[in-house]
Scaffold this motif. Sequence first.
Motif, mmCIF file in Angstrom:
data_model
loop_
_atom_site.group_PDB
_atom_site.id
_atom_site.type_symbol
_atom_site.label_atom_id
_atom_site.label_comp_id
_atom_site.label_asym_id
_atom_site.label_seq_id
_atom_site.Cartn_x
_atom_site.Cartn_y
_atom_site.Cartn_z
ATOM 1 N N GLN A 159 0.816 -1.219 0.000
ATOM 2 C CA GLN A 159 0.000 0.000 0.000
ATOM 3 C C GLN A 159 0.846 1.264 0.000
ATOM 4 O O GLN A 159 0.446 2.295 -0.540
ATOM 5 N N GLU A 160 2.015 1.179 0.628
ATOM 6 C CA GLU A 160 2.919 2.337 0.636
ATOM 7 C C GLU A 160 4.311 1.883 1.032
ATOM 8 O O GLU A 160 4.493 0.817 1.633
ATOM 9 N N ILE A 161 5.296 2.676 0.634
ATOM 10 C CA ILE A 161 6.697 2.410 0.943
ATOM 11 C C ILE A 161 7.300 3.697 1.481
ATOM 12 O O ILE A 161 7.013 4.782 0.959
ATOM 13 N N PHE A 162 8.132 3.582 2.507
ATOM 14 C CA PHE A 162 8.928 4.721 2.963
ATOM 15 C C PHE A 162 10.392 4.384 2.739
ATOM 16 O O PHE A 162 10.885 3.365 3.253
ATOM 17 N N ILE A 163 11.068 5.202 1.973
ATOM 18 C CA ILE A 163 12.437 4.901 1.576
ATOM 19 C C ILE A 163 13.156 6.205 1.219
ATOM 20 O O ILE A 163 12.534 7.161 0.723
ATOM 21 N N ASP A 164 14.451 6.239 1.471
ATOM 22 C CA ASP A 164 15.280 7.363 1.028
ATOM 23 C C ASP A 164 15.449 7.228 -0.487
ATOM 24 O O ASP A 164 15.925 6.192 -0.956
ATOM 25 N N PRO A 165 15.075 8.242 -1.255
ATOM 26 C CA PRO A 165 15.133 8.108 -2.721
ATOM 27 C C PRO A 165 16.557 7.884 -3.242
ATOM 28 O O PRO A 165 16.724 7.416 -4.373
ATOM 29 N N MET B 1 16.551 11.865 3.440
ATOM 30 C CA MET B 1 15.156 12.153 3.803
ATOM 31 C C MET B 1 14.229 11.147 3.115
ATOM 32 O O MET B 1 14.267 11.003 1.896
ATOM 33 N N GLU B 2 13.411 10.473 3.900
ATOM 34 C CA GLU B 2 12.506 9.465 3.340
ATOM 35 C C GLU B 2 11.363 10.098 2.564
ATOM 36 O O GLU B 2 10.839 11.139 2.947
ATOM 37 N N ILE B 3 10.970 9.410 1.501
ATOM 38 C CA ILE B 3 9.758 9.805 0.796
ATOM 39 C C ILE B 3 8.731 8.686 0.919
ATOM 40 O O ILE B 3 9.070 7.553 1.269
ATOM 41 N N ARG B 4 7.474 9.013 0.638
ATOM 42 C CA ARG B 4 6.409 8.016 0.631
ATOM 43 C C ARG B 4 6.056 7.697 -0.813
ATOM 44 O O ARG B 4 5.825 8.610 -1.619
ATOM 45 N N ILE B 5 6.054 6.411 -1.135
ATOM 46 C CA ILE B 5 5.625 5.954 -2.455
ATOM 47 C C ILE B 5 4.337 5.169 -2.235
ATOM 48 O O ILE B 5 4.331 4.161 -1.529
#
Lengths: 210, 210
Positions: A159-165, B1-5
Amino acid sequence: MEIRISLNDILAFEKQDRTNLVNGLSGFKSALLVGTQNKASQTNLAIFSSVVHIGANPPLMGFIQRPASVERHTYENILETKFFTINHVPVDYYRNAHQTAARFKREQSEFEAAGFHEFYSETFFAPYVKESPIKIGLSLEEEIKINSNGTILLVGKVQEIFIDPSYISESGNINLGSARTIVVNGLDTYYKTEKIGTLPYAKPDKNILT
Amino acid sequence: MEIRISLNDILAFEKQDRTNLVNGLSGFKSALLVGTQNKASQTNLAIFSSVVHIGANPPLMGFIQRPASVERHTYENILETKFFTINHVPVDYYRNAHQTAARFKREQSEFEAAGFHEFYSETFFAPYVKESPIKIGLSLEEEIKINSNGTILLVGKVQEIFIDPSYISESGNINLGSARTIVVNGLDTYYKTEKIGTLPYAKPDKNILT
């Protein structure tokens, strides 16, 4: 010099020896943390090494849950709430991740007991691991009984991912080496990784063997 | 910095970017070679990164097979003969293992095309990879449809193992580091491993965090 170990040999082993041996047969595995909470807001965190990629479109992941003959807090929470998180473990936290495997009482959260912190997104019910470099929120899609031994394959949709791009390449690849994710050998031996190489898309007429 | 996907973000990605991204979410995976042959003795070898431990007693392993909408030689051979092998890949052969993913014609064996040699045990039908340090022969136990995306979980029971006993500890653990088995990040990036440590059985009252 190779030896042959037969099914009968394996069945005749002591229980713990057999468990250790067979757990090594599937090779190195990612050690990932599954986060859940029940409707009473009691959180749970548990290490799993049986997470498997099911498909990309829709994005599906699964993991094997042992039979529910003893207390299985993760499994009960997922059935009760339909949500869970999968969190990657960086090298520095491998001891903490291992400690979540201890049989804590239901009223004790492995987050606190193992030195992790909860992180919640605005729209998602299950708790993430704040210290994890790759956090994935999933909804339960399917519960599949494996009749051969009574285990269960739980299938979740991302449903969602949190990750450093900075961990994601232009072509969408996640650089697990940069995220320093651990792997596990059997049940108790942890490894870090070192990149060998990236190979082009394999084609019959393209020689990549040199 | 984390982003939400979000799920919607993922579904909006280009196909190959989505495939790459979601394949990385399950972390490092063992890259293992599945060996089969059909009744006409045509052998096949294919790399799989979706092998999962199902249980130790009886010894069961599974892997995810994509939908049979295109030619799937491995899957067809297993259904036809009920036997397959799983072979670990040592570091020196990671290019060869990757090359088995090319779409070879049915009448061409990936063993020869990718530079591997067949090995047969006296009592087992499916071909092993001679160069593999850990060779596992399995019989098909169960074929389980995953309705969420039409993939299939094939479950096999271990019938025999060929392994150098120096890789097995007194407690039954297989030392994958000594066997120099590779892991894969996503679809195309290979890693070797380096041991961090072995941890004791986790207990609630035992502090292993220091």
